[in-house]
Design a protein around this motif. Structure first.
Motif, short mmCIF file in Angstrom:
data_model
loop_
_atom_site.label_atom_id
_atom_site.label_comp_id
_atom_site.label_asym_id
_atom_site.label_seq_id
_atom_site.Cartn_x
_atom_site.Cartn_y
_atom_site.Cartn_z
N GLU A 98 -8.29 -4.30 -4.86
CA GLU A 98 -7.87 -5.44 -4.04
C GLU A 98 -6.38 -5.36 -3.73
N LEU A 99 -5.60 -5.04 -4.73
CA LEU A 99 -4.15 -4.92 -4.55
C LEU A 99 -3.83 -3.80 -3.56
N SER A 100 -4.55 -2.70 -3.67
CA SER A 100 -4.36 -1.58 -2.74
C SER A 100 -4.64 -2.00 -1.30
N VAL A 101 -5.69 -2.79 -1.12
CA VAL A 101 -6.03 -3.28 0.23
C VAL A 101 -4.91 -4.19 0.75
N LEU A 102 -4.41 -5.09 -0.11
CA LEU A 102 -3.32 -5.99 0.31
C LEU A 102 -2.08 -5.20 0.73
N ILE A 103 -1.74 -4.20 -0.05
CA ILE A 103 -0.56 -3.38 0.27
C ILE A 103 -0.76 -2.64 1.58
N THR A 104 -1.94 -2.05 1.75
CA THR A 104 -2.24 -1.30 2.99
C THR A 104 -2.17 -2.21 4.21
N GLU A 105 -2.73 -3.40 4.11
CA GLU A 105 -2.71 -4.34 5.23
C GLU A 105 -1.28 -4.72 5.61
N ARG A 106 -0.47 -4.97 4.60
CA ARG A 106 0.91 -5.36 4.88
C ARG A 106 1.71 -4.21 5.46
N LEU A 107 1.46 -2.99 4.97
CA LEU A 107 2.14 -1.83 5.53
C LEU A 107 1.72 -1.59 6.98
N ARG A 108 0.43 -1.73 7.25
CA ARG A 108 -0.05 -1.57 8.63
C ARG A 108 0.49 -2.66 9.54
N GLY A 109 0.81 -3.80 8.96
CA GLY A 109 1.39 -4.89 9.73
C GLY A 109 2.88 -4.69 9.99
N GLY A 110 3.42 -3.59 9.50
CA GLY A 110 4.81 -3.27 9.77
C GLY A 110 5.80 -3.81 8.76
N GLU A 111 5.32 -4.38 7.66
CA GLU A 111 6.24 -4.93 6.67
C GLU A 111 6.85 -3.80 5.83
N ASP A 112 8.07 -4.04 5.42
CA ASP A 112 8.79 -3.09 4.58
C ASP A 112 8.38 -3.33 3.13
N PRO A 113 7.91 -2.29 2.42
CA PRO A 113 7.49 -2.50 1.03
C PRO A 113 8.60 -3.04 0.13
N TRP A 114 9.85 -2.76 0.47
CA TRP A 114 10.95 -3.29 -0.32
C TRP A 114 11.01 -4.81 -0.23
N ASP A 115 10.46 -5.35 0.85
CA ASP A 115 10.49 -6.80 1.06
C ASP A 115 9.34 -7.54 0.37
N PHE A 116 8.21 -6.85 0.13
CA PHE A 116 7.06 -7.60 -0.38
C PHE A 116 6.50 -7.13 -1.72
N MET A 117 6.79 -5.93 -2.17
CA MET A 117 6.17 -5.42 -3.39
C MET A 117 6.49 -6.30 -4.61
#
Length: 115
Positions: free
Chosen positions: A24-43
């Protein structure tokens, strides 16, 4: 009484719950990355795998009890019971019970409304 009602519900193993939470966490991360979010901002804002397992178990408990959102004392009892049922989740439970994580949107800390 139906046979299903007499048989106690079997709980999933912690390993299985952690695997589901990691997926589930992997899916959330993938969706946010595909949405253009910077992982430094949301991880930093995402729950850990163990915190996500605690939330899943808490959601099961809420669903089993009619779906009503728990008050602060019931919230405490439910999370404490999760820690008793799954001792390796104790650290995650106590992190979620404290005030330290209230900056995260998903935090389960029950707040009393000022209304």
């Amino acid at each position: 009484m139906a046979n299903d009602e007499q048989t106690p519900r079997r709980r999933a193993s912690l390993e299985l719950l952690r695997a589901e939470a990691a997926d589930e966490l992997s899916v959330l991360i993938t969706e946010r990355l595909r949405g253009g979010e910077d992982p430094w901002d949301f991880m930093e804002d995402l729950p850990s795998v163990d915190e996500l397992v605690v939330f899943m178990l808490r959601a099961e408990n809420i669903a089993e009890n009619g779906g009503s959102r728990p008050n602060a004392s019931r919230h405490y009892r439910v999370l404490r019971q999760i820690a008793l049922d799954y001792p390796p989740l104790t650290k995650a439970v106590w992190r979620l019970l404290g005030d330290a994580n209230t900056h995260r949107r998903w935090d389960a800390t029950v707040r009393v409304d000022a209304n």
